[in-house]
Design a protein around this motif. Structure first.
Motif: not given
Length: 243
Positions: A86-89, A102-106, A112-119, A131-135
């Motif tokens: 969360f802090t990174a994003l 921050f609450w809504v953003f998290n 997003f992170l559940t669908a796209h785990p860090p690789r 950005e595309a996810f938010l769109a």
């Protein structure tokens, strides 16, 4: 030696069934996969706090006997895993996060992170594609925050574009400036200039570029109020400099 290997197999047979190296690695891989799946389980938000649901740890037969004695400690690690992401994003999309709260953003970050785990080993790359996810995910009617202030969808998407532009420009390798020497004279008519990766042109309808610059000088977790819109759009050139 073959004799020593046979002796090890004999001792292993006395203690139980012999487990090959391949089987051991396969079991270790399965254990790591299940453990990682637990850490990637989103934190629960229903109580108004981010909570690790420790009762889910025992649902996996492979992990139950391992995590049960250390359930509380695993919960701490589970929470810290998500807090770090969360802090990174929030750092990568600092303007968007402060406008959304921050609450809504998290919440969006978690989905997003559940669908796209860090690789990547680079934590900054965890925000790639956000950005595309938010769109895709932001509601058409915008957001009404706890203070009843409404933030239009267009303003949030503009903030995300500005954040993404900063990410792209300052992550790009620095390029030398264009120097037009006499050798270029005969070629200029047929050449086409292309913007460097260290430059971005930004159109804004709210004074968000300047607002983002202030965030670096005034770090806080308070939700920002959206400033009044410009009468006409404004343009900015965002660029990376060697100085």
């Amino acid at each position: 030696s073959p004799a020593a290997h046979g002796a090890r197999r004999a001792r292993a047979s006395q203690a139980g069934a012999f487990v090959s190296r391949q089987d051991t690695l396969a079991r270790l891989e399965a254990l790591q996969e299940r453990f990682s799946a637990i850490l990637r389980t989103p934190l629960d938000r229903t109580t108004g706090k981010l909570v690790a649901q420790t009762n889910r740890y025992a649902e996996d037969e492979l992990l139950a006997s391992i995590v049960e004695p250390a359930r509380a400690r695993l919960a701490v690690y589970h929470r810290q895993y998500w807090f770090r992401l969360f802090t990174a994003l929030q750092n990568e999309f600092r303007l968007t996060a402060r406008l959304m709260s921050f609450w809504v953003f998290n919440d969006y970050a978690s989905r997003f992170l559940t669908a796209h785990p860090p690789r990547s080993a680079d934590l900054h790359r965890a925000a790639d594609g956000f950005e595309a996810f938010l769109a895709r995910e932001l509601p058409e009617q915008g957001m009404v925050l706890s203070d009843r202030a409404k933030v239009p969808r267009a303003a949030l998407l503009e903030a995300a574009r500005i954040d993404q532009a900063h990410r792209s420009v300052f992550a790009a390798p620095l390029q030398p400036p264009l120097v037009l020497t006499p050798e270029y004279a005969a070629q200029l008519a047929g050449l086409q200039l292309r913007p460097a990766a260290t430059v971005a042109l930004l159109e804004e309808h709210w004074p968000l570029v300047d607002l983002r610059r202030k965030l670096a000088r005034e770090p806080s977790e308070h939700t920002l109020s959206l400033p009044a819109a410009h009468d006409t759009p404004r343009w900015w050139a965002l660029f990376q400099s060697a100085q």
